[in-house]
Each structure stands twice: as structure tokens, then as C-alpha cells.
Write a protein that holds these residues in place. Structure first.
Motif, mmCIF file in Angstrom:
data_model
loop_
_atom_site.group_PDB
_atom_site.id
_atom_site.type_symbol
_atom_site.label_atom_id
_atom_site.label_comp_id
_atom_site.label_asym_id
_atom_site.label_seq_id
_atom_site.Cartn_x
_atom_site.Cartn_y
_atom_site.Cartn_z
ATOM 1 N N GLU A 195 0.838 -1.204 0.000
ATOM 2 C CA GLU A 195 0.000 0.000 0.000
ATOM 3 C C GLU A 195 0.870 1.249 0.000
ATOM 4 O O GLU A 195 0.639 2.199 -0.762
ATOM 5 N N TYR A 196 1.890 1.271 0.856
ATOM 6 C CA TYR A 196 2.807 2.409 0.942
ATOM 7 C C TYR A 196 3.511 2.633 -0.396
ATOM 8 O O TYR A 196 3.773 3.771 -0.797
ATOM 9 N N SER A 197 3.801 1.528 -1.092
ATOM 10 C CA SER A 197 4.501 1.609 -2.371
ATOM 11 C C SER A 197 3.560 1.896 -3.537
ATOM 12 O O SER A 197 4.015 2.100 -4.665
ATOM 13 N N GLY A 198 2.240 1.877 -3.273
ATOM 14 C CA GLY A 198 1.271 2.106 -4.333
ATOM 15 C C GLY A 198 1.200 0.971 -5.327
ATOM 16 O O GLY A 198 1.004 1.187 -6.522
ATOM 17 N N LEU A 199 1.334 -0.270 -4.828
ATOM 18 C CA LEU A 199 1.424 -1.429 -5.708
ATOM 19 C C LEU A 199 0.301 -2.433 -5.475
ATOM 20 O O LEU A 199 -0.238 -2.550 -4.371
ATOM 21 N N VAL A 200 -0.017 -3.170 -6.524
ATOM 22 C CA VAL A 200 -0.800 -4.400 -6.438
ATOM 23 C C VAL A 200 0.153 -5.522 -6.818
ATOM 24 O O VAL A 200 0.668 -5.549 -7.942
#
Length: 307
Positions: A195-200
Motif C-alpha cells: 500500500e505504501y509503495s502504491g502497488l498491487v
């Protein structure tokens, strides 16, 4: 040890008490030969013995050594003509890659038609970001690349470091809820990092998640070839990683949820929150209300994996 796949639907098969291989997805059955069944039971027995001696240093080391009596071997050749000899304890198909668990590494082999996925795996890991004050050492939850090899016939082999006491979640079979609970907590940590990295990440399953049953750590090794940046659509469609880890932990509990209390099963069955941080708060409430707070439960042969 090799994972057995259903010939009908390609689902992972498990062994029942009669010695049959059963697909939990379509219900198809097949049988081990007597020799295969004995080898399977012997391997599982060695895993139980390892868990039994986990907290005794000398016995634990001996049990770990005994596990490697079941190792198999394969070999790869690089484009430069060098041979890579691989002695592995466990092999499974994880998406486009064949995964090998060796004594000190986890290898991902991509055949020629999937070789491009190796680069996507590296790119996915490179997109990870960590808070400046990472006091929990979240980087330990993710694999560290130690080797990248172009192979003859066009394949690719990636190697990641592995501690000897770290195994795929799939190896343990059904676990007591007290152990699956800390796996849930570690996967919530991992999802918060995503989430912090903006990833799925897109590839959380019992083959890609490895655990250290002694230190209660988890590492997300596989699935990185599907990693991508989160979009606005992901916010409305739901959090795939939070959903995937729920299915993973349900499988780790075994059929029917094993011995898990209702509050934990409800958490795993319900739709997750849209944001990992909020989801972790909900899980914290389950820990306090339904699991009696945080406790460190040693894993052993009595309440660990079941044959």
C-alpha cells in the motif's frame, strides 16, 4: 517433494487418509503408487520431526539435515556454457515459473516463452518502497536477488537468498489457527508495505508465501511478475492482495477452517477493507476480541502441520 496437479483442472491436489490424491477444486481423485505414498509420508514425517525439535538447537539441526535426504537434483546450462547444479527439497509451479527450494536459495526458472517474466519479476521488486523509519525491518519480508542467469534454449533463472529454516507455506499442510494468526499478521504487514509503495502485487498464495516457523516471519517470494502500480479502478474493485492472502490463510487452516474461532473465520470470509492500513486495524480488533490478544505460540508436531 513435488506438488501434484489435477489433470482435469490443474488445481493443486492433496492426500486424504485413504492414500488418494484429491483435487479440492473439482473433486477428481487419483492414487499414489505404494512407493510414492511411502515417500510422501516419510517426507511429511521428517517435517513433523523438524517441527518437534525446532526449539532444540542440536536436535533441530539434525532434523533439518534429515529433511535433505529427500532432495532431488536437476541441472541448467547458461549461455556461457557453465553448468548450474541444483539440489532441491521442494518444487512447484508458481504462475509462469517453476520454483525450486534449495538449501540456501529459492530459484525461479522461466522457460523460453516466459523468459520475459523474469525481468518483470525484478521490476516488480524494484518498485517497492519502505518508510524512512522502518523500525519493523519490513524489507525482510521480501526476497533479495543473488543471481540472474540467461540459459541455453532461451530460458532464464533467478536466484534469491533463503535462510535454511524458511519454507513455503504449502509444505506445512493444515496448521492450527494460532499459527495461521501470526501468518495473517505478517501478510497484513506485507500488504501495508505494498500500500505504501502504491502497488498491487497480484500473486499471494501458498507457494509464493514462505514462513519461518521459529521466528514467525513471512517472506513473499513469488508472484512479482504480475506486480503493477495501483490505479483508481483498484480502489473501486477491491484490494486483490488482501483478498488473496485471505484465501491463502483459509487454505492453510485446512478444510472447514480447522480449529479457528468464528471471529477469525468471519474476518477471512468477509470482503477486506479497501486500504491495507484500515484492514490491519480490523485484524487488530479480531486479535484482541476473538484470539485473546497477542501470544507467541511455538510451533511443534502436535499443533503444527497434519498429515
Amino acid at each position: 517433494m513435488i506438488v501434484y496437479k489435477c489433470k482435469n483442472c490443474s488445481g493443486e491436489m492433496s492426500i486424504d487418509r485413504s492414500g488418494s490424491l484429491v483435487c479440492e477444486y473439482c473433486g477428481s481423485k487419483t492414487n499414489f503408487s505404494d512407493r510414492e505414498l511411502e515417500q510422501y509420508k516419510e517426507f511429511r514425517g521428517q517435517m513433523l520431526n523438524y517441527l518437534r525439535n525446532l526449539h532444540d538447537t542440536s536436535e533441530g539441526n539434525a532434523s533439518l539435515d534429515a529433511l535433505w535426504n529427500h532432495a532431488e537434483e536437476t541441472q541448467f546450462r547458461t549461455t556461457e556454457g557453465a553448468d548450474i547444479h541444483v539440489r532441491y527439497l521442494y518444487m512447484a509451479q508458481d504462475g509462469p515459473a517453476t520454483m525450486y527450494v534449495t538449501r540456501n536459495a529459492v530459484l525461479y526458472y522461466f522457460e523460453k516463452e516466459h523468459a520475459f517474466q523474469a525481468e518483470k519479476m525484478k521490476q516488480g521488486l524494484d518498485m517497492l518502497e519502505f518508510p524512512a523509519a522502518d523500525i519493523k525491518g519490513l524489507d525482510r519480508c521480501f526476497p533479495k536477488l543473488t543471481g540472474d542467469f540467461d540459459l541455453q534454449e532461451g530460458g532464464r533463472l533467478l536466484a534469491f537468498s533463503r535462510e535454511e529454516t524458511v519454507f513455503p507455506l504449502a509444505v506445512y499442510g493444515a496448521l492450527s489457527y494460532v499459527h495461521v494468526a501470526w501468518v495473517v499478521s505478517r501478510l497484513e504487514n506485507i500488504c501495508c508495505t505494498l500500500e505504501y509503495s502504491g502497488l498491487v502485487q497480484g500473486g499471494i498464495n501458498v507457494e509464493s508465501v514462505f514462513i519461518n516457523s521459529e521466528t514467525h516471519e513471512a517472506i513473499l517470494y513469488g508472484g512479482w511478475w504480475d506486480c503493477r502500480k495501483k490505479t483508481a479502478i483498484d480502489q473501486t474493485m477491491g484490494n486483490k492482495d488482501l483478498t488473496d492472502f485471505r484465501r491463502t490463510c483459509e487454505k492453510a487452516l485446512g478444510q472447514g477452517g480447522g480449529d479457528a474461532p468464528k471471529g477469525m473465520l468471519d474476518f477471512l470470509h468477509k470482503k477486506p477493507m479497501g486500504v491495507a492500513y484500515d484492514d490491519f486495524q480490523v485484524w487488530d480488533q479480531v486479535i484482541e476480541k476473538d484470539l485473546g490478544g497477542r501470544h507467541f505460540h511455538k510451533m511443534n508436531a502436535n499443533d503444527g502441520m497434519k498429515i
